[in-house]
Scaffold this motif. Sequence first.
Motif, PDB file in Angstrom:
ATOM      1  N   UNK A  60       0.805  -1.216   0.000  1.00 56.07           N
ATOM      2  CA  UNK A  60       0.000   0.000   0.000  1.00 56.07           C
ATOM      3  C   UNK A  60       0.845   1.275   0.000  1.00 56.07           C
ATOM      4  N   UNK A  61       2.164   1.122  -0.102  1.00 58.20           N
ATOM      5  CA  UNK A  61       3.025   2.299  -0.230  1.00 58.20           C
ATOM      6  C   UNK A  61       3.791   2.681   1.015  1.00 58.20           C
ATOM      7  N   UNK A  62       3.734   1.866   2.054  1.00 57.99           N
ATOM      8  CA  UNK A  62       4.498   2.136   3.263  1.00 57.99           C
ATOM      9  C   UNK A  62       5.928   1.639   3.153  1.00 57.99           C
ATOM     10  N   UNK A  63       6.661   1.775   4.239  1.00 59.23           N
ATOM     11  CA  UNK A  63       8.069   1.362   4.246  1.00 59.23           C
ATOM     12  C   UNK A  63       8.323   0.421   5.415  1.00 59.23           C
ATOM     13  N   UNK A  64       8.975  -0.702   5.121  1.00 58.57           N
ATOM     14  CA  UNK A  64       9.314  -1.709   6.127  1.00 58.57           C
ATOM     15  C   UNK A  64      10.831  -1.793   6.235  1.00 58.57           C
ATOM     16  N   UNK A  65      11.339  -1.850   7.468  1.00 53.27           N
ATOM     17  CA  UNK A  65      12.780  -1.907   7.682  1.00 53.27           C
ATOM     18  C   UNK A  65      13.071  -2.628   8.999  1.00 53.27           C
ATOM     19  N   UNK A  66      14.343  -2.920   9.224  1.00 59.00           N
ATOM     20  CA  UNK A  66      14.754  -3.504  10.492  1.00 59.00           C
ATOM     21  C   UNK A  66      14.444  -2.517  11.614  1.00 59.00           C
ATOM     22  N   UNK A  67      13.890  -3.019  12.690  1.00 56.31           N
ATOM     23  CA  UNK A  67      13.443  -2.158  13.783  1.00 56.31           C
ATOM     24  C   UNK A  67      14.635  -1.521  14.495  1.00 56.31           C
ATOM     25  N   UNK A  68      14.725  -0.188  14.512  1.00 57.38           N
ATOM     26  CA  UNK A  68      15.832   0.460  15.229  1.00 57.38           C
ATOM     27  C   UNK A  68      15.772   0.232  16.731  1.00 57.38           C
ATOM     28  N   UNK A  69      14.604  -0.163  17.257  1.00 57.07           N
ATOM     29  CA  UNK A  69      14.468  -0.456  18.683  1.00 57.07           C
ATOM     30  C   UNK A  69      14.893  -1.879  19.018  1.00 57.07           C
ATOM     31  N   UNK A 122      14.909  -6.314  18.173  1.00 59.77           N
ATOM     32  CA  UNK A 122      13.962  -7.409  18.063  1.00 59.77           C
ATOM     33  C   UNK A 122      12.955  -7.380  19.215  1.00 59.77           C
ATOM     34  N   UNK A 123      11.711  -7.722  18.897  1.00 60.62           N
ATOM     35  CA  UNK A 123      10.677  -7.860  19.924  1.00 60.62           C
ATOM     36  C   UNK A 123      10.269  -9.329  19.986  1.00 60.62           C
ATOM     37  N   UNK A 151       9.559 -10.591  16.090  1.00 60.25           N
ATOM     38  CA  UNK A 151       9.853  -9.945  14.810  1.00 60.25           C
ATOM     39  C   UNK A 151      11.064  -9.031  14.960  1.00 60.25           C
ATOM     40  N   UNK A 152      11.748  -8.839  13.819  1.00 63.72           N
ATOM     41  CA  UNK A 152      12.854  -7.892  13.714  1.00 63.72           C
ATOM     42  C   UNK A 152      12.484  -6.679  12.865  1.00 63.72           C
ATOM     43  N   UNK A 153      11.659  -6.906  11.843  1.00 62.46           N
ATOM     44  CA  UNK A 153      11.245  -5.826  10.960  1.00 62.46           C
ATOM     45  C   UNK A 153       9.974  -5.166  11.482  1.00 62.46           C
ATOM     46  N   UNK A 171      -1.782  -6.836  11.699  1.00 62.08           N
ATOM     47  CA  UNK A 171      -1.285  -6.800  13.073  1.00 62.08           C
ATOM     48  C   UNK A 171       0.146  -7.319  13.091  1.00 62.08           C
ATOM     49  N   UNK A 172       1.029  -6.581  13.771  1.00 61.82           N
ATOM     50  CA  UNK A 172       2.424  -6.985  13.867  1.00 61.82           C
ATOM     51  C   UNK A 172       2.608  -8.147  14.833  1.00 61.82           C
ATOM     52  N   UNK A 173       1.826  -8.172  15.891  1.00 58.14           N
ATOM     53  CA  UNK A 173       1.912  -9.253  16.877  1.00 58.14           C
ATOM     54  C   UNK A 173       1.214 -10.504  16.343  1.00 58.14           C
ATOM     55  N   UNK A 174       1.221 -11.567  17.147  1.00 58.94           N
ATOM     56  CA  UNK A 174       0.694 -12.857  16.709  1.00 58.94           C
ATOM     57  C   UNK A 174      -0.542 -13.247  17.521  1.00 58.94           C
TER      58      UNK A 174
END
Length: 251
Positions: A112-121, A123-124, A155-157, A189-192
């Motif tokens: 949809x035009x967003x950006x995904x990257x490695x989380x600077x915070x 891994x969760x 997740x890392x991203x 949803x990012x979580x599971x």
Amino acid sequence: MRQPSRVKNVLLLKAGDAAEHVRRSVGDYEQWFLRTIGLSGYRFDILPVHRDAPLPPDASGYDAVLMTGSPLSVTQLAPWMTRAADFMLTAAERGRPVLGVCFGHQLLARAYGGHVARNPEGRETGTVTVSLTDAGRADALFDGVPEHFEAQATHEDVVIQVPEGARVLAGNRNTAAQALAFRANVRGVQFHPEAPPEALRAVIEARCEGLEAEAVSRGERPGQCVPRLLSGLRPTPAGPRILLNFLERFT
């Protein structure tokens, strides 16, 4: 929660394979969904799109389309990912409800035009607390879910840039976009929500060496990370509720 009045056909796009230890312990990703949602009132077609399983011509035969998580990364886009994303967007445009989980959430965001990257915070992993936004509290996906709820995460991203027009429904300190409404009938949803605590236990055990190495690189004492994550695992009753909300309220 009431049972569905008729059998609903659900297409589950499988986006990867769990590690061998995880599969032996708690089954593969698609089995987490089936066990959490249950088979009473639902019929699932499992399509391993990461193995280039042919997609149907359209999603007209299904009441909903879901995509699982994956050990693979949207930041390393493969042809099957593009095909699956196109299929989900076309299904959504034609009125089919679509839900992406973890990797599926990220793939929808990118499509949809967003950006995904490695989380600077960083891994969760493990049981985490997620908080609803004002938009999330009003969204049918979270009907009956507390404003602050526990969820399983690994997740890392992350979605670094939310697509134009999408609404953030939930977040936390690690991940601002824990849930997104991309369109009226499309959620991510990012979580599971499908994962019970024992699934995260198996994931943590399978990745224990890497998790410990990452923790030590951040200054944590050796041998502390994995026991801390395991001891922090808790039940997450909001997860099944969220999945059933999607299947009951959006179809």
